[in-house]
Design a protein around this motif. Structure first.
Motif, PDB file in Angstrom:
ATOM      1  N   GLY A 136       0.780  -1.224   0.000  1.00  0.00           N
ATOM      2  CA  GLY A 136       0.000   0.000   0.000  1.00  0.00           C
ATOM      3  C   GLY A 136       0.814   1.277   0.000  1.00  0.00           C
ATOM      4  N   ASP A 137       2.127   1.174   0.122  1.00  0.00           N
ATOM      5  CA  ASP A 137       2.994   2.357   0.117  1.00  0.00           C
ATOM      6  C   ASP A 137       3.653   2.512  -1.249  1.00  0.00           C
ATOM      7  OD1 ASP A 137       2.549   2.879   2.840  1.00  0.00           O
ATOM      8  OD2 ASP A 137       4.161   1.505   3.424  1.00  0.00           O
ATOM      9  N   ILE A 138       3.849   3.764  -1.651  1.00  0.00           N
ATOM     10  CA  ILE A 138       4.592   4.045  -2.875  1.00  0.00           C
ATOM     11  C   ILE A 138       6.045   4.292  -2.492  1.00  0.00           C
ATOM     12  CG2 ILE A 138       4.909   5.630  -4.820  1.00  0.00           C
ATOM     13  CD1 ILE A 138       2.392   4.062  -5.134  1.00  0.00           C
ATOM     14  N   ASN A 139       6.936   3.559  -3.103  1.00  0.00           N
ATOM     15  CA  ASN A 139       8.377   3.748  -2.948  1.00  0.00           C
ATOM     16  C   ASN A 139       8.952   3.990  -4.336  1.00  0.00           C
ATOM     17  OD1 ASN A 139       8.774   3.152   0.001  1.00  0.00           O
ATOM     18  ND2 ASN A 139       7.747   1.286  -0.629  1.00  0.00           N
ATOM     19  N   TRP A 140      10.244   4.243  -4.396  1.00  0.00           N
ATOM     20  CA  TRP A 140      10.861   4.623  -5.659  1.00  0.00           C
ATOM     21  C   TRP A 140      12.101   3.791  -5.919  1.00  0.00           C
ATOM     22  CZ3 TRP A 140       7.591   7.660  -8.099  1.00  0.00           C
ATOM     23  CH2 TRP A 140       6.683   8.393  -7.331  1.00  0.00           C
ATOM     24  N   ILE A 141      12.251   3.386  -7.154  1.00  0.00           N
ATOM     25  CA  ILE A 141      13.468   2.719  -7.610  1.00  0.00           C
ATOM     26  C   ILE A 141      14.243   3.740  -8.437  1.00  0.00           C
ATOM     27  CG2 ILE A 141      14.453   0.840  -8.952  1.00  0.00           C
ATOM     28  CD1 ILE A 141      11.773  -0.668  -8.603  1.00  0.00           C
ATOM     29  N   ASN A 142      15.442   4.063  -7.998  1.00  0.00           N
ATOM     30  CA  ASN A 142      16.309   4.975  -8.739  1.00  0.00           C
ATOM     31  C   ASN A 142      17.115   4.170  -9.738  1.00  0.00           C
ATOM     32  OD1 ASN A 142      16.007   7.636  -7.152  1.00  0.00           O
ATOM     33  ND2 ASN A 142      16.275   6.084  -5.589  1.00  0.00           N
ATOM     34  N   VAL A 143      17.185   4.650 -10.959  1.00  0.00           N
ATOM     35  CA  VAL A 143      17.866   3.938 -12.039  1.00  0.00           C
ATOM     36  C   VAL A 143      19.090   4.746 -12.465  1.00  0.00           C
ATOM     37  CG1 VAL A 143      17.610   2.864 -14.303  1.00  0.00           C
ATOM     38  CG2 VAL A 143      15.597   3.128 -12.813  1.00  0.00           C
ATOM     39  N   TYR A 144      20.247   4.078 -12.454  1.00  0.00           N
ATOM     40  CA  TYR A 144      21.504   4.721 -12.825  1.00  0.00           C
ATOM     41  C   TYR A 144      22.216   3.884 -13.873  1.00  0.00           C
ATOM     42  CZ  TYR A 144      20.794   7.147  -8.372  1.00  0.00           C
ATOM     43  OH  TYR A 144      20.268   7.880  -7.343  1.00  0.00           O
ATOM     44  N   LEU A 145      23.051   4.518 -14.670  1.00  0.00           N
ATOM     45  CA  LEU A 145      23.951   3.774 -15.546  1.00  0.00           C
ATOM     46  C   LEU A 145      25.057   3.201 -14.664  1.00  0.00           C
ATOM     47  CD1 LEU A 145      24.265   6.223 -18.582  1.00  0.00           C
ATOM     48  CD2 LEU A 145      23.001   4.059 -18.497  1.00  0.00           C
ATOM     49  N   PHE A 146      25.196   1.894 -14.674  1.00  0.00           N
ATOM     50  CA  PHE A 146      26.126   1.210 -13.780  1.00  0.00           C
ATOM     51  C   PHE A 146      27.557   1.708 -13.962  1.00  0.00           C
ATOM     52  CE2 PHE A 146      28.511  -2.805 -12.648  1.00  0.00           C
ATOM     53  CZ  PHE A 146      28.350  -2.669 -11.282  1.00  0.00           C
ATOM     54  N   LYS A 147      27.986   1.880 -15.196  1.00  0.00           N
ATOM     55  CA  LYS A 147      29.373   2.310 -15.433  1.00  0.00           C
ATOM     56  C   LYS A 147      29.625   3.708 -14.888  1.00  0.00           C
ATOM     57  CE  LYS A 147      28.863   4.205 -20.061  1.00  0.00           C
ATOM     58  NZ  LYS A 147      29.313   4.205 -21.426  1.00  0.00           N
ATOM     59  N   GLU A 148      28.604   4.560 -14.848  1.00  0.00           N
ATOM     60  CA  GLU A 148      28.759   5.903 -14.287  1.00  0.00           C
ATOM     61  C   GLU A 148      28.854   5.849 -12.763  1.00  0.00           C
ATOM     62  OE1 GLU A 148      29.373   8.640 -16.136  1.00  0.00           O
ATOM     63  OE2 GLU A 148      29.347   7.242 -17.832  1.00  0.00           O
ATOM     64  N   VAL A 149      28.109   4.957 -12.157  1.00  0.00           N
ATOM     65  CA  VAL A 149      28.176   4.797 -10.696  1.00  0.00           C
ATOM     66  C   VAL A 149      29.571   4.343 -10.288  1.00  0.00           C
ATOM     67  CG1 VAL A 149      27.302   3.446  -8.749  1.00  0.00           C
ATOM     68  CG2 VAL A 149      25.696   4.388 -10.431  1.00  0.00           C
ATOM     69  N   LEU A 150      30.141   3.416 -11.039  1.00  0.00           N
ATOM     70  CA  LEU A 150      31.468   2.887 -10.701  1.00  0.00           C
ATOM     71  C   LEU A 150      32.577   3.945 -10.803  1.00  0.00           C
ATOM     72  CD1 LEU A 150      31.363  -0.656 -12.347  1.00  0.00           C
ATOM     73  CD2 LEU A 150      31.040  -0.055  -9.936  1.00  0.00           C
ATOM     74  N   LYS A 151      32.317   5.043 -11.473  1.00  0.00           N
ATOM     75  CA  LYS A 151      33.297   6.130 -11.577  1.00  0.00           C
ATOM     76  C   LYS A 151      33.325   6.992 -10.309  1.00  0.00           C
ATOM     77  CE  LYS A 151      32.871   6.629 -16.586  1.00  0.00           C
ATOM     78  NZ  LYS A 151      32.397   7.533 -17.670  1.00  0.00           N
ATOM     79  N   LEU A 152      32.306   6.866  -9.483  1.00  0.00           N
ATOM     80  CA  LEU A 152      32.191   7.678  -8.270  1.00  0.00           C
ATOM     81  C   LEU A 152      32.977   7.049  -7.127  1.00  0.00           C
ATOM     82  CD1 LEU A 152      28.341   8.284  -8.455  1.00  0.00           C
ATOM     83  CD2 LEU A 152      30.156   9.821  -9.238  1.00  0.00           C
ATOM     84  N   ASN A 153      33.303   7.857  -6.144  1.00  0.00           N
ATOM     85  CA  ASN A 153      33.940   7.341  -4.944  1.00  0.00           C
ATOM     86  C   ASN A 153      32.865   6.678  -4.081  1.00  0.00           C
ATOM     87  OD1 ASN A 153      34.663   7.451  -2.019  1.00  0.00           O
ATOM     88  ND2 ASN A 153      36.603   8.199  -2.847  1.00  0.00           N
ATOM     89  N   PHE A 154      33.032   5.401  -3.806  1.00  0.00           N
ATOM     90  CA  PHE A 154      32.039   4.641  -3.045  1.00  0.00           C
ATOM     91  C   PHE A 154      31.693   5.309  -1.721  1.00  0.00           C
ATOM     92  CE2 PHE A 154      31.198   1.534   0.317  1.00  0.00           C
ATOM     93  CZ  PHE A 154      30.026   0.967  -0.159  1.00  0.00           C
ATOM     94  N   TYR A 155      32.697   5.787  -0.996  1.00  0.00           N
ATOM     95  CA  TYR A 155      32.462   6.357   0.330  1.00  0.00           C
ATOM     96  C   TYR A 155      31.786   7.722   0.267  1.00  0.00           C
ATOM     97  CZ  TYR A 155      34.734   2.345   2.184  1.00  0.00           C
ATOM     98  OH  TYR A 155      35.024   1.036   2.503  1.00  0.00           O
ATOM     99  N   ASP A 156      31.921   8.437  -0.854  1.00  0.00           N
ATOM    100  CA  ASP A 156      31.151   9.668  -1.031  1.00  0.00           C
ATOM    101  C   ASP A 156      29.661   9.344  -1.154  1.00  0.00           C
ATOM    102  OD1 ASP A 156      33.416  11.271  -1.000  1.00  0.00           O
ATOM    103  OD2 ASP A 156      33.534  11.447  -3.192  1.00  0.00           O
TER     104      ASP A 156
END
Length: 165
Positions: A136-156
């Motif tokens: 009964g609750d609306i939640n959200w799935i965020n969609v990212y390009l995986f290769k772009e996520v891997l370019k980020l600093n994990f701890y950030d």
């Protein structure tokens, strides 16, 4: 022609290695679950730590999917993603793995990361956001390009979600 099981296993291995480097700066911390869920460990999902980590818990449930051309998400059709995501969410609750990382490689498309975690907008914007109704609750799935996520600093991105022993 590569069989689908071999293709899925290869994606799991490659994804485990990429995530292991991204999260731990080390190749062998994360591994694919070799029996595809036949045995139960402290964690659930396709990929998880196969050796001791310094974290108090591993909050990620990581699932991978490859192929599934007929289920490639579009603006109007993403029911298979929703089905996979709800299943992962329910399994994650049982093991206190509350951050879902569903990594999908649909035929001839870039690899996508579907997650219930909204990454800081100053680092990356989602390419899409999918509404999902659970209990009964609306939640959200965020969609990212995986290769772009891997370019980020994990701890950030996830540092405030990690607690240490």
């Amino acid at each position: 022609m590569v069989r689908s099981k071999e293709k899925g296993n290869k994606m799991e291995r490659d994804t485990a290695k990429a995530l292991s480097f991204w999260m731990f700066n080390e190749e062998h911390t994360l591994k694919r679950e070799p029996t595809s869920g036949a045995f139960k460990y402290n964690y659930c999902g396709d990929i998880f730590p196969m050796k001791q980590i310094d974290w108090a818990q591993f909050p990620f449930l990581i699932e991978t999917k490859t192929g599934y051309e007929q289920h490639t998400p579009t603006l109007w059709q993403y029911s298979k993603i929703t089905e996979w995501f709800i299943k992962a969410t329910n399994e994650g609750k049982q093991h206190d793995q509350h951050i879902i990382l569903l990594i999908c490689q649909f035929k001839n498309k870039p690899t996508l990361l579907f997650t219930n975690y909204q990454m800081p907008l100053e680092y990356i914007l989602p390419v899409s956001i999918i509404p999902i109704q659970t209990n009964g609750d609306i939640n959200w799935i965020n969609v990212y390009l995986f290769k772009e996520v891997l370019k980020l600093n994990f701890y950030d991105i996830f540092g405030n979600k990690i607690t240490y022993r």
